[in-house]
Scaffold this motif. Structure first.
Motif, mmCIF file in Angstrom:
data_model
loop_
_atom_site.group_PDB
_atom_site.id
_atom_site.type_symbol
_atom_site.label_atom_id
_atom_site.label_comp_id
_atom_site.label_asym_id
_atom_site.label_seq_id
_atom_site.Cartn_x
_atom_site.Cartn_y
_atom_site.Cartn_z
ATOM 1 N N SER A 11 4.559 -2.251 14.758
ATOM 2 C CA SER A 11 5.254 -3.072 15.744
ATOM 3 C C SER A 11 4.830 -4.526 15.579
ATOM 4 C CB SER A 11 4.927 -2.586 17.155
ATOM 5 O OG SER A 11 5.408 -1.277 17.356
ATOM 6 N N VAL A 12 5.791 -5.418 15.631
ATOM 7 C CA VAL A 12 5.503 -6.829 15.420
ATOM 8 C C VAL A 12 6.466 -7.651 16.265
ATOM 9 C CG1 VAL A 12 7.036 -6.978 13.423
ATOM 10 C CG2 VAL A 12 5.118 -8.574 13.636
ATOM 11 N N GLN A 13 6.045 -8.833 16.641
ATOM 12 C CA GLN A 13 6.924 -9.730 17.391
ATOM 13 C C GLN A 13 7.904 -10.418 16.444
ATOM 14 O OE1 GLN A 13 4.378 -12.377 19.628
ATOM 15 N NE2 GLN A 13 4.329 -10.958 21.360
ATOM 16 N N ALA A 14 9.016 -10.796 16.986
ATOM 17 C CA ALA A 14 10.019 -11.532 16.209
ATOM 18 C C ALA A 14 9.379 -12.767 15.581
ATOM 19 C CB ALA A 14 11.189 -11.928 17.097
ATOM 20 N N GLY A 15 9.705 -13.001 14.325
ATOM 21 C CA GLY A 15 9.116 -14.092 13.584
ATOM 22 C C GLY A 15 7.898 -13.703 12.780
ATOM 23 N N GLY A 16 7.391 -12.506 13.033
ATOM 24 C CA GLY A 16 6.205 -12.037 12.341
ATOM 25 C C GLY A 16 6.502 -11.430 10.982
ATOM 26 N N SER A 17 5.467 -10.867 10.361
ATOM 27 C CA SER A 17 5.574 -10.318 9.012
ATOM 28 C C SER A 17 4.939 -8.939 8.934
ATOM 29 C CB SER A 17 4.873 -11.239 8.002
ATOM 30 O OG SER A 17 5.462 -12.521 7.976
ATOM 31 N N LEU A 18 5.440 -8.156 8.011
ATOM 32 C CA LEU A 18 4.854 -6.862 7.662
ATOM 33 C C LEU A 18 5.028 -6.662 6.166
ATOM 34 C CD1 LEU A 18 6.111 -4.357 10.413
ATOM 35 C CD2 LEU A 18 3.743 -5.045 10.016
ATOM 36 N N ARG A 19 4.133 -5.868 5.576
ATOM 37 C CA ARG A 19 4.302 -5.471 4.182
ATOM 38 C C ARG A 19 4.310 -3.950 4.101
ATOM 39 N NH1 ARG A 19 0.792 -6.394 -1.359
ATOM 40 N NH2 ARG A 19 -0.564 -4.820 -0.394
ATOM 41 N N LEU A 20 5.402 -3.419 3.615
ATOM 42 C CA LEU A 20 5.534 -1.985 3.427
ATOM 43 C C LEU A 20 5.119 -1.617 2.008
ATOM 44 C CD1 LEU A 20 9.004 -1.323 5.103
ATOM 45 C CD2 LEU A 20 6.738 -1.500 6.163
ATOM 46 N N SER A 21 4.571 -0.414 1.874
ATOM 47 C CA SER A 21 4.205 0.117 0.568
ATOM 48 C C SER A 21 4.877 1.452 0.353
ATOM 49 C CB SER A 21 2.685 0.290 0.469
ATOM 50 O OG SER A 21 2.010 -0.932 0.612
ATOM 51 N N CYS A 22 5.145 1.756 -0.899
ATOM 52 C CA CYS A 22 5.721 3.043 -1.282
ATOM 53 C C CYS A 22 4.945 3.524 -2.499
ATOM 54 C CB CYS A 22 7.198 2.882 -1.598
ATOM 55 S SG CYS A 22 7.988 4.327 -2.348
ATOM 56 N N ALA A 23 4.084 4.503 -2.282
ATOM 57 C CA ALA A 23 3.264 5.035 -3.363
ATOM 58 C C ALA A 23 4.019 6.148 -4.068
ATOM 59 C CB ALA A 23 1.948 5.556 -2.805
ATOM 60 N N ALA A 24 4.079 6.057 -5.396
ATOM 61 C CA ALA A 24 4.831 7.020 -6.190
ATOM 62 C C ALA A 24 3.898 7.876 -7.028
ATOM 63 C CB ALA A 24 5.812 6.300 -7.094
ATOM 64 N N SER A 25 4.226 9.133 -7.128
ATOM 65 C CA SER A 25 3.514 10.027 -8.040
ATOM 66 C C SER A 25 4.540 10.791 -8.854
ATOM 67 C CB SER A 25 2.624 11.001 -7.267
ATOM 68 O OG SER A 25 3.406 11.809 -6.411
ATOM 69 N N GLY A 26 4.161 11.174 -10.041
ATOM 70 C CA GLY A 26 5.119 11.853 -10.888
ATOM 71 C C GLY A 26 5.383 11.053 -12.142
ATOM 72 N N SER A 27 6.324 11.497 -12.881
ATOM 73 C CA SER A 27 6.535 10.907 -14.201
ATOM 74 C C SER A 27 7.495 9.731 -14.192
ATOM 75 C CB SER A 27 7.070 11.980 -15.148
ATOM 76 O OG SER A 27 8.325 12.456 -14.681
ATOM 77 N N THR A 28 7.347 8.866 -15.175
ATOM 78 C CA THR A 28 8.265 7.778 -15.496
ATOM 79 C C THR A 28 8.599 6.870 -14.317
ATOM 80 O OG1 THR A 28 10.275 9.112 -15.154
ATOM 81 C CG2 THR A 28 9.288 9.087 -17.357
ATOM 82 N N TYR A 29 7.643 6.681 -13.409
ATOM 83 C CA TYR A 29 7.883 5.798 -12.271
ATOM 84 C C TYR A 29 8.312 4.419 -12.727
ATOM 85 C CZ TYR A 29 6.305 2.119 -9.099
ATOM 86 O OH TYR A 29 6.211 0.967 -8.368
#
Length: 121
Positions: A11-29
């Motif tokens: 949760s963040v206030q308008a004007g703020g920032s977030l960084r999302l991550s997506c961790a991948a496992s498996g072949s040929t990412y």
């Protein structure tokens, strides 16, 4: 087969920032097209951004200039830096893959993660 796990929402206030991550496992990412998508309650899932194996990125008009997609092949991780967040960015955010970045349509992507919630107030 690639498995994806998203994190970094909150949760963040308008004007703020977030960084999302997506961790991948498996072949040929590193050779896949990786995409970020979002779905707000009662709305269809929409494409936010994607990035190809060469690092070329495409963005939805609604996030251009505010969001940046990147990936770290050594860590098998996809990122979405979100700045200047707005209330309308509130949604569940997902990552997914496909072989080539010829479309940002969610219907063309697979290997969906479980999602991470972003709430902007």
């Amino acid at each position: 087969h690639v498995q994806l796990v998203e994190s970094g929402g909150g949760s963040v206030q308008a004007g703020g920032s977030l960084r999302l991550s997506c961790a991948a496992s498996g072949s040929t990412y590193s050779s896949f097209c990786m995409g970020w998508f979002r779905q707000a309650p009662g709305m269809q899932r929409e494409g936010v951004a994607n990035i190809d194996s060469d690092g070329n990125a495409v963005y939805a008009d609604s996030v251009k200039g505010r969001f940046t997609v990147s990936k770290d092949n050594a860590k098998n991780t996809l990122y979405l830096q979100m700045n200047s967040l707005r209330a309308e960015d509130t949604a569940m955010y997902y990552c997914a893959t496909r072989r080539y970045c010829t479309t940002i349509s969610p219907a063309a992507f697979g290997n969906w993660g479980q999602g991470t919630q972003v709430t902007v107030s």
